[in-house]
Design a protein around this motif. Structure first.
Motif, mmCIF file in Angstrom:
data_model
loop_
_atom_site.group_PDB
_atom_site.id
_atom_site.type_symbol
_atom_site.label_atom_id
_atom_site.label_comp_id
_atom_site.label_asym_id
_atom_site.label_seq_id
_atom_site.Cartn_x
_atom_site.Cartn_y
_atom_site.Cartn_z
ATOM 1 N N ALA A 12 -6.031 -12.978 -14.195
ATOM 2 C CA ALA A 12 -6.164 -13.138 -12.739
ATOM 3 C C ALA A 12 -4.833 -13.509 -12.110
ATOM 4 O O ALA A 12 -4.748 -14.366 -11.236
ATOM 5 C CB ALA A 12 -7.233 -14.180 -12.418
ATOM 6 N N GLY A 13 -3.754 -12.877 -12.590
ATOM 7 C CA GLY A 13 -2.465 -12.984 -11.908
ATOM 8 C C GLY A 13 -2.468 -12.031 -10.718
ATOM 9 O O GLY A 13 -3.519 -11.480 -10.341
ATOM 10 N N ALA A 15 -1.377 -9.030 -10.454
ATOM 11 C CA ALA A 15 -1.795 -7.670 -10.806
ATOM 12 C C ALA A 15 -3.310 -7.602 -10.972
ATOM 13 O O ALA A 15 -3.955 -6.671 -10.460
ATOM 14 C CB ALA A 15 -1.088 -7.228 -12.090
ATOM 15 N N GLY A 16 -3.889 -8.584 -11.655
ATOM 16 C CA GLY A 16 -5.333 -8.576 -11.883
ATOM 17 C C GLY A 16 -6.108 -8.747 -10.584
ATOM 18 O O GLY A 16 -7.113 -8.059 -10.346
ATOM 19 N N PHE A 49 9.171 -16.989 -5.924
ATOM 20 C CA PHE A 49 9.743 -17.128 -4.588
ATOM 21 C C PHE A 49 9.147 -16.097 -3.628
ATOM 22 O O PHE A 49 9.185 -16.262 -2.422
ATOM 23 C CB PHE A 49 11.270 -16.986 -4.659
ATOM 24 N N TRP A 133 15.558 -6.968 -0.475
ATOM 25 C CA TRP A 133 14.667 -8.020 -0.989
ATOM 26 C C TRP A 133 13.960 -8.690 0.179
ATOM 27 O O TRP A 133 14.567 -9.466 0.918
ATOM 28 C CB TRP A 133 15.500 -9.027 -1.783
ATOM 29 N N ALA A 202 -4.315 -7.134 -17.684
ATOM 30 C CA ALA A 202 -3.409 -7.652 -16.633
ATOM 31 C C ALA A 202 -2.910 -9.025 -17.073
ATOM 32 O O ALA A 202 -2.897 -9.972 -16.289
ATOM 33 C CB ALA A 202 -4.147 -7.722 -15.302
ATOM 34 N N THR A 511 11.065 -6.070 -7.914
ATOM 35 C CA THR A 511 10.297 -4.958 -8.474
ATOM 36 C C THR A 511 9.224 -5.471 -9.436
ATOM 37 O O THR A 511 8.473 -4.678 -9.989
ATOM 38 C CB THR A 511 11.231 -4.014 -9.244
ATOM 39 N N PHE A 512 9.181 -6.804 -9.609
ATOM 40 C CA PHE A 512 8.209 -7.396 -10.545
ATOM 41 C C PHE A 512 6.915 -7.707 -9.791
ATOM 42 O O PHE A 512 5.853 -7.204 -10.151
ATOM 43 C CB PHE A 512 8.815 -8.633 -11.204
ATOM 44 N N ALA A 516 3.663 -5.417 -9.893
ATOM 45 C CA ALA A 516 2.305 -5.939 -10.126
ATOM 46 C C ALA A 516 1.354 -5.368 -9.073
ATOM 47 O O ALA A 516 0.247 -4.907 -9.383
ATOM 48 C CB ALA A 516 2.319 -7.470 -10.086
HETATM 49 C C1 LIG Z 1 9.633 -19.080 -10.826
HETATM 50 C C2 LIG Z 1 9.407 -17.598 -10.749
HETATM 51 C C3 LIG Z 1 9.934 -16.894 -9.683
HETATM 52 C C4 LIG Z 1 9.727 -15.516 -9.584
HETATM 53 N N1 LIG Z 1 10.193 -14.878 -8.475
HETATM 54 C C5 LIG Z 1 9.967 -13.548 -8.344
HETATM 55 C C6 LIG Z 1 10.371 -12.860 -7.161
HETATM 56 O O1 LIG Z 1 10.866 -13.456 -6.195
HETATM 57 N N2 LIG Z 1 10.179 -11.515 -7.116
HETATM 58 C C7 LIG Z 1 9.586 -10.814 -8.135
HETATM 59 O O2 LIG Z 1 9.441 -9.598 -8.026
HETATM 60 N N3 LIG Z 1 9.153 -11.459 -9.238
HETATM 61 C C8 LIG Z 1 9.306 -12.797 -9.364
HETATM 62 N N4 LIG Z 1 8.839 -13.444 -10.472
HETATM 63 C C9 LIG Z 1 8.105 -12.658 -11.494
HETATM 64 C C10 LIG Z 1 6.660 -12.374 -11.060
HETATM 65 O O3 LIG Z 1 6.092 -13.550 -10.525
HETATM 66 C C11 LIG Z 1 5.818 -11.882 -12.250
HETATM 67 O O4 LIG Z 1 6.486 -10.841 -12.919
HETATM 68 C C12 LIG Z 1 4.462 -11.359 -11.774
HETATM 69 O O5 LIG Z 1 3.831 -12.320 -10.952
HETATM 70 C C13 LIG Z 1 3.578 -11.008 -12.976
HETATM 71 O O6 LIG Z 1 2.257 -10.807 -12.531
HETATM 72 P P1 LIG Z 1 1.102 -10.374 -13.547
HETATM 73 O O7 LIG Z 1 -0.164 -10.488 -12.788
HETATM 74 O O8 LIG Z 1 1.427 -9.084 -14.173
HETATM 75 O O9 LIG Z 1 1.143 -11.453 -14.738
HETATM 76 P P2 LIG Z 1 0.915 -13.043 -14.744
HETATM 77 O O10 LIG Z 1 1.253 -13.645 -13.463
HETATM 78 O O11 LIG Z 1 1.620 -13.529 -15.964
HETATM 79 O O12 LIG Z 1 -0.652 -13.219 -14.940
HETATM 80 C C14 LIG Z 1 -1.272 -13.005 -16.179
HETATM 81 C C15 LIG Z 1 -2.600 -13.738 -16.196
HETATM 82 O O13 LIG Z 1 -3.264 -13.395 -17.411
HETATM 83 C C16 LIG Z 1 -3.833 -14.555 -17.997
HETATM 84 N N5 LIG Z 1 -3.891 -14.320 -19.450
HETATM 85 C C17 LIG Z 1 -2.852 -14.120 -20.293
HETATM 86 N N6 LIG Z 1 -3.306 -13.887 -21.536
HETATM 87 C C18 LIG Z 1 -4.662 -13.940 -21.473
HETATM 88 C C19 LIG Z 1 -5.696 -13.762 -22.444
HETATM 89 N N7 LIG Z 1 -5.427 -13.470 -23.721
HETATM 90 N N8 LIG Z 1 -6.970 -13.898 -22.040
HETATM 91 C C20 LIG Z 1 -7.272 -14.184 -20.738
HETATM 92 N N9 LIG Z 1 -6.326 -14.352 -19.786
HETATM 93 C C21 LIG Z 1 -5.038 -14.221 -20.150
HETATM 94 C C22 LIG Z 1 -2.900 -15.681 -17.603
HETATM 95 O O14 LIG Z 1 -3.576 -16.920 -17.621
HETATM 96 C C23 LIG Z 1 -2.461 -15.250 -16.193
HETATM 97 O O15 LIG Z 1 -3.292 -15.795 -15.203
HETATM 98 C C24 LIG Z 1 9.016 -14.816 -10.601
HETATM 99 C C25 LIG Z 1 8.501 -15.525 -11.683
HETATM 100 C C26 LIG Z 1 8.678 -16.902 -11.763
HETATM 101 C C27 LIG Z 1 8.084 -17.644 -12.918
#
Ligand SMILES: Cc1cc2nc3c(=O)[nH]c(=O)nc-3n(C[C@H](O)[C@H](O)[C@H](O)COP(=O)(O)OP(=O)(O)OC[C@H]3O[C@@H](n4cnc5c(N)ncnc54)[C@H](O)[C@@H]3O)c2cc1C
Length: 531
Positions: A12-13, A15-16, A49, A133, A202, A511-512, A516
């Motif tokens: 539930a990040g 992307a999810g 951020f 950005w 996700a 782009t991250f 997502a």
């Molecule tokens: C401090 C910080 C600043 C950032 N700033 C930027 C920015 O300004 N611009 C930018 O583009 N990117 C930025 N990023 C990167 C960006 O936030 C992430 O790349 C992006 O949010 C990833 O999203 P996601 O949903 O793919 O993964 P995640 O946010 O990692 O979510 C994954 C979810 O899956 C769950 N999960 C994992 N494994 C399991 C499992 N086995 N079973 C059940 N649940 C599980 C986790 O609990 C989590 O909730 C930053 C990151 C950080 C840490």
């Protein structure tokens, strides 16, 4: 996928959550499961951020920035070193689609009520030829709230169930198709098995676990330094990458990571090796553990990967940013929502005051709490404090550091006449108004009137996984032969932000979060068309 089937989204990040929002439009039932607690919904985006990469937006136009999808794509491929060979066909296709649709993504978000800071920032200047950005007002926390609000307001909201505290560790398969997930309710130890017509991975990247970070440490950064911090998700342990591979998926390029050179220890860690990433003061001098200036000079904002590589090559793989209070107040920042409460909490006046008069809150927070930050009125005292924090027996020499700082101060005194590469970088930065506001001019580090002296010990900090599970433009997971695995999808960082490595070896920043959102949007668009 039948309309009456259930989709399970694991994670539930951002992307999810976005995948859930998109798939609600199809009339499906959705079960969103996450290992974490309800308070952490939104994953890393919540902490981020909130900077997003967009090309050709009205905000850029307002600032007379000429941009286009083609220009963005050209910058992207050059910076990410994406080739025209077959090995990069999918990442290139994703990158091209992202650039073409990024203005649409901006409009979609603004349509959901997301606001952006008034000026786009110019990050990764060796890649981005213009500022792209776009920072979410409210940081990444605000972005997650925007998506959550849209989810709650969706007419199909009652078809979505969210279950927290569930660790998913396996995929069920039948006849080559993915048919569900297996895992455990971590509070009770009860096994969980759920069937689904579609499973969406996700679960983010793999940089949450030190052993995994080291296992996939890129050859350019070898040998791996003794201290590597992480800002990634603590559950980024690769479990679902392995499960996907077990179901036949191609999972690749896990040694491609977007890491930073300005890592410092978090003083209230919530995970092992928990680090924060400084946005280094550009007028500070970055020296190694012995006090010698790192050459070529390290200046952030041009090529993050290059800075990271340089830091890893220093003795014991760490360094020091040396500055004074005046420079720190004006120029120092820390990435993420937590260290930018004025933006996160929509306090425009506080934010403006910090830009104009310096960020006293951050200065006090860092100097009072962070083990890596030392302050002293004179250089001998500073060096003593730095030596108390030396790593691997590396000794800071006062004469070496004094010579480096004096030489740098002499360049600062020359101003625009200096041919020092760091001075030239500062001149380049000043050409964009948002950067100009955040730079001192003519402040010498050893000037006692600008003191006290401040030194920040910096370590490599692992953050984003650029590689991951290979997907097509509908976010379907592919085998190494390029066939879609029925029932299996991946979005966000787990999918290398699209195609298993949308960015290539470097990212243009933004782009991250953008990836997502975009991978989830592609999934939704394809699902609405019946894919
Ligand atoms: C401090 C910080 C600043 C950032 N700033 C930027 C920015 O300004 N611009 C930018 O583009 N990117 C930025 N990023 C990167 C960006 O936030 C992430 O790349 C992006 O949010 C990833 O999203 P996601 O949903 O793919 O993964 P995640 O946010 O990692 O979510 C994954 C979810 O899956 C769950 N999960 C994992 N494994 C399991 C499992 N086995 N079973 C059940 N649940 C599980 C986790 O609990 C989590 O909730 C930053 C990151 C950080 C840490």
């Amino acid at each position: 996928m039948t309309k009456d089937g259930t989709t399970i989204i694991v994670g539930a990040g951002l992307a999810g959550l976005t995948a859930a929002l998109e798939l609600l439009d199809t009339g499906e039932r959705i079960v969103l499961v996450d290992r974490d607690s309800p308070e952490a919904v939104g994953g890393l985006a919540r902490l981020s951020f909130g900077g997003l990469f967009f090309a050709n937006t009205p905000l850029q136009a307002r600032h007379k920035i000429t941009d286009s999808a083609d220009a963005a794509f050209a910058d992207w491929c050059r910076f990410g070193e994406l080739t025209e060979g077959a090995e990069d066909a999918l990442p290139r296709a994703w990158a091209q689609a992202y650039c073409a649709d990024s203005a649409g993504l901006y409009h979609w978000l603004t349509g959901l009520g997301q606001k952006f800071m008034p000026v786009p920032l110019w990050v990764e200047r060796d890649g981005n030829t213009v500022p792209r950005w776009h920072v979410c007002w409210g940081t990444g926390d605000g972005l997650v709230r925007t998506i959550l609000r849209a989810l709650e307001a969706h007419p199909g909201r009652d078809r979505l169930t969210i279950r927290y505290g569930i660790r998913v560790d396996g995929l069920s398969t039948s006849g080559g198709a993915v048919t569900g997930i297996t895992g455990e309710d971590e509070a009770t130890g009860t096994p969980v098995a759920l069937d689904a017509a579609r499973v969406v991975i996700a679960t983010g990247g793999i940089n949450g676990v030190d052993a995994l970070i080291r296992e996939h440490w890129h050859k350019d950064w070898q040998p791996a330094p003794p201290v590597i911090l992480t800002g990634a998700h603590q559950y980024g342990d690769g479990t679902m990458h392995r499960a996907a591979a077990g179901a036949g998926a191609q999972v690749h390029r896990l040694d491609r990571n977007w890491n930073y050179a300005g890592g410092i220890h978090h003083w209230n860690p919530t995970k092992p090796n928990h680090g924060l990433s400084t946005v280094p003061a550009r007028s500070a001098l970055w020296v190694n553990g012995q006090g010698a200036r790192i050459m070529p000079p390290m200046v952030s904002g041009f090529d993050t990967r290059d800075l990271f590589t340089q830091l890893c090559r220093q003795p014991a793989g760490y360094g020091w940013q040396v500055m004074n209070r005046k420079i720190a107040l004006k120029e120092l920042a820390v990435s993420g929502a937590e260290m930018n409460p004025a933006v996160r909490d929509h306090k425009m006046l506080s934010f403006a005051a910090q830009i104009l008069f310096g960020n006293r809150w951050l200065y006090d927070t860092l100097t009072q709490n962070c083990v890596d930050v030392v302050v002293a009125d004179d250089l001998p005292s500073l060096v003593n404090k730095m030596n108390a924090l030396s790593v691997g027996g590396v000794e800071m020499r006062e004469d070496t550091l004094r010579a480096a700082l004096s030489a740098w101060d002499a360049e600062i005194a020359k101003g625009n006449g200096s041919s020092d590469p760091q001075m030239q970088a500062l001149t380049t930065l000043r050409q964009w108004k948002a950067d100009k506001l955040r730079l001192t001019r003519g402040v010498k580090v050893l000037d006692p009137k600008a003191g006290p002296l401040v030194a920040i010990r910096t370590f490599p900090i692992a953050r984003k996984s650029l590689g991951g599970i290979v997907t097509d433009l509908a976010s379907r997971v592919l085998t190494p032969q390029g066939d879609a695995i029925p029932g299996l999808y991946a979005v966000g960082e787990a999918a290398g932000f699209g195609g298993g490595n949308m960015n290539g070896i470097r990212g243009l920043e933004g782009t991250f979060l953008g990836g997502a959102l975009y991978t989830a949007r592609r999934l939704g668009a394809a699902a609405r068309e019946g894919a």
